[in-house]
Design a protein around this motif. Structure first.
Motif, mmCIF file in Angstrom:
data_model
loop_
_atom_site.group_PDB
_atom_site.id
_atom_site.type_symbol
_atom_site.label_atom_id
_atom_site.label_comp_id
_atom_site.label_asym_id
_atom_site.label_seq_id
_atom_site.Cartn_x
_atom_site.Cartn_y
_atom_site.Cartn_z
ATOM 1 N N LEU B 142 -36.669 -5.328 32.172
ATOM 2 C CA LEU B 142 -37.669 -4.894 33.146
ATOM 3 C C LEU B 142 -38.737 -5.972 33.312
ATOM 4 C CD1 LEU B 142 -38.392 -1.198 32.103
ATOM 5 C CD2 LEU B 142 -37.243 -1.972 34.173
ATOM 6 N N PRO B 143 -39.333 -6.076 34.512
ATOM 7 C CA PRO B 143 -40.481 -6.980 34.658
ATOM 8 C C PRO B 143 -41.551 -6.622 33.626
ATOM 9 C CG PRO B 143 -39.784 -6.145 36.792
ATOM 10 C CD PRO B 143 -38.989 -5.406 35.759
ATOM 11 N N ARG B 144 -42.139 -7.631 33.056
ATOM 12 C CA ARG B 144 -43.085 -7.402 31.956
ATOM 13 C C ARG B 144 -44.233 -6.482 32.361
ATOM 14 N NH1 ARG B 144 -45.229 -12.144 28.113
ATOM 15 N NH2 ARG B 144 -43.207 -11.767 27.227
ATOM 16 N N ASN B 145 -44.761 -6.657 33.571
ATOM 17 C CA ASN B 145 -45.887 -5.814 34.015
ATOM 18 C C ASN B 145 -45.506 -4.341 33.962
ATOM 19 O OD1 ASN B 145 -45.559 -8.356 35.267
ATOM 20 N ND2 ASN B 145 -47.303 -7.933 36.600
ATOM 21 N N ILE B 146 -44.317 -4.041 34.450
ATOM 22 C CA ILE B 146 -43.865 -2.655 34.489
ATOM 23 C C ILE B 146 -43.632 -2.134 33.083
ATOM 24 C CG2 ILE B 146 -41.928 -1.161 35.147
ATOM 25 C CD1 ILE B 146 -43.725 -1.827 37.489
ATOM 26 N N SER B 147 -42.998 -2.940 32.281
ATOM 27 C CA SER B 147 -42.689 -2.529 30.919
ATOM 28 C C SER B 147 -43.963 -2.250 30.131
ATOM 29 C CB SER B 147 -41.864 -3.621 30.238
ATOM 30 O OG SER B 147 -41.325 -3.161 29.043
ATOM 31 N N GLU B 148 -44.938 -3.139 30.280
ATOM 32 C CA GLU B 148 -46.183 -2.985 29.522
ATOM 33 C C GLU B 148 -47.012 -1.826 30.047
ATOM 34 O OE1 GLU B 148 -48.032 -6.811 29.747
ATOM 35 O OE2 GLU B 148 -46.791 -7.648 28.146
ATOM 36 N N ARG B 149 -46.985 -1.602 31.337
ATOM 37 C CA ARG B 149 -47.847 -0.554 31.898
ATOM 38 C C ARG B 149 -47.253 0.839 31.694
ATOM 39 N NH1 ARG B 149 -51.573 1.370 35.424
ATOM 40 N NH2 ARG B 149 -50.879 2.538 37.219
ATOM 41 N N TYR B 150 -45.965 0.984 31.922
ATOM 42 C CA TYR B 150 -45.379 2.321 31.910
ATOM 43 C C TYR B 150 -44.616 2.677 30.638
ATOM 44 C CZ TYR B 150 -46.591 2.776 36.801
ATOM 45 O OH TYR B 150 -47.290 2.868 37.973
ATOM 46 N N PHE B 151 -44.196 1.667 29.908
ATOM 47 C CA PHE B 151 -43.391 1.962 28.724
ATOM 48 C C PHE B 151 -43.889 1.255 27.468
ATOM 49 C CE2 PHE B 151 -40.492 4.050 31.463
ATOM 50 C CZ PHE B 151 -40.301 3.243 32.573
ATOM 51 N N PRO B 152 -45.200 1.223 27.258
ATOM 52 C CA PRO B 152 -45.665 0.624 26.013
ATOM 53 C C PRO B 152 -45.398 1.596 24.874
ATOM 54 C CG PRO B 152 -47.504 1.604 27.154
ATOM 55 C CD PRO B 152 -46.288 1.827 28.033
ATOM 56 N N PRO B 153 -45.517 1.182 23.633
ATOM 57 C CA PRO B 153 -45.350 2.113 22.512
ATOM 58 C C PRO B 153 -46.300 3.291 22.624
ATOM 59 C CG PRO B 153 -45.370 -0.122 21.709
ATOM 60 C CD PRO B 153 -45.704 -0.199 23.188
ATOM 61 N N ALA B 154 -47.517 3.014 23.130
ATOM 62 C CA ALA B 154 -48.490 4.082 23.412
ATOM 63 C C ALA B 154 -49.517 3.483 24.342
ATOM 64 C CB ALA B 154 -49.160 4.565 22.134
ATOM 65 N N GLY B 155 -49.983 4.227 25.308
ATOM 66 C CA GLY B 155 -50.957 3.670 26.229
ATOM 67 C C GLY B 155 -51.323 4.672 27.296
ATOM 68 N N PRO B 156 -52.443 4.461 27.959
ATOM 69 C CA PRO B 156 -52.926 5.437 28.946
ATOM 70 C C PRO B 156 -51.998 5.586 30.134
ATOM 71 C CG PRO B 156 -54.296 3.443 28.977
ATOM 72 C CD PRO B 156 -53.383 3.319 27.815
ATOM 73 N N GLY B 157 -51.342 4.475 30.546
ATOM 74 C CA GLY B 157 -50.479 4.578 31.727
ATOM 75 C C GLY B 157 -49.065 4.974 31.395
ATOM 76 N N ALA B 158 -48.802 5.116 30.110
ATOM 77 C CA ALA B 158 -47.426 5.349 29.671
ATOM 78 C C ALA B 158 -46.952 6.745 30.042
ATOM 79 C CB ALA B 158 -47.342 5.171 28.157
#
Lengths: 107, 159
Positions: B142-158
């Motif tokens: 996945l593009p890094r931006n998408i991966s980090e924003r929507y599928f981080p281990p935990a995060g507000p946008g996840a």
């Protein structure tokens, strides 16, 4: 049936931590993997389901804090590989394809 | 998934959900009535987040499309190329979900499954207990931006 002997040298391929080669009945032909019988069933099941979708190049399971698991179709067989942690996904895939090209597809 | 028709009261084995005017409904196999289907709060939150995800991924040319699949109900949201029909996506979703869950049960700690076919990659992410986001990409990840924003281990946008 591919020549099994080259697969013993698969462990020398950069990025390969463990491997298992199974046929389309789940029978093990070559392996250097923990819990080989369990993994044979797993590789067989996932390989068959991936094959049902289409002619796939590989299937990968990304795992947290553990070596990622890959499954490659090799003729009528499936090759399961656990990747070492210090190598990228893309490099491991390229190395496996090169190994197969050099040792299997040539036959 | 067993549900009861709001109109005739008959039991239904629900395997397909329709979204009309934004509301999820199932059609009664006995009387044909469209009854509302109620997702649990977690699933509702994921459905809302999925709409944002679909909108944002339009800006990434390396993402060919995506769809949201429910383990029991099948295809829920479709943003894949039209050449793929709902029945195709339902089949694809079933196989990929099965592969993912088997990997999770046998290997443990799986956070993503990737299936590479020809020059395309299907990335499978599990959301909660029942939902899968399946993303078709040109690249192997996945593009890094998408991966980090929507599928981080935990995060507000996840998810």
């Amino acid at each position: 049936m591919p020549n099994i002997e080259p697969f013993a040298s698969l462990l020398k391929t950069p990025g390969v931590d463990q491997y298992i080669l199974v046929d389309r009945d789940g029978k093990i032909f070559s392996q250097a993997m923990a819990e080989p019988r369990k993994m044979a069933g797993f590789v067989f099941f996932c390989g068959m389901n991936a094959q049902a979708i289409g002619k796939f190049r590989y299937l990968a399971f990304s795992r947290e804090n553990q070596g990622h698991f890959f499954i490659f179709p090799v003729g009528k067989y499936y090759l399961g590989v656990i990747k070492q942690k210090d190598i990228s996904h893309a490099v491991l895939v390229d190395n496996i394809f090169q190994f197969l090209k050099d040792n299997v597809n040539r036959q | 998934m067993i549900c009861f028709c709001e109109d005739c009261g008959k039991k239904n084995q629900v395997t397909f959900i329709e979204f009309s005017t934004g509301q999820a409904r199932f059609r009664c196999a006995v009387c044909g009535y469209l009854s509302p289907y109620h997702f649990n709060p977690r699933e509702n939150a994921i459905l809302e987040q999925a709409e944002i995800f679909f909108e944002e991924t339009r800006n990434f040319p390396e993402i060919l499309g995506s769809f949201l699949f429910h383990r029991d109900l099948g295809l829920l949201k479709n943003h894949m190329p039209e050449i793929l029909k709902p029945a195709d996506l339902d089949f694809l979703g079933k196989k990929l979900a099965r592969i993912y869950e088997y990997g999770q049960s046998e290997l443990g700690h799986v956070n993503e499954t990737t299936l590479c076919i020809a020059d395309k990659t299907m990335v499978v992410k599990k959301m909660g207990k029942t939902l899968f986001m399946i993303i078709a990409c040109k690249s192997s990840t996945l593009p890094r931006n998408i991966s980090e924003r929507y599928f981080p281990p935990a995060g507000p946008g996840a998810f």
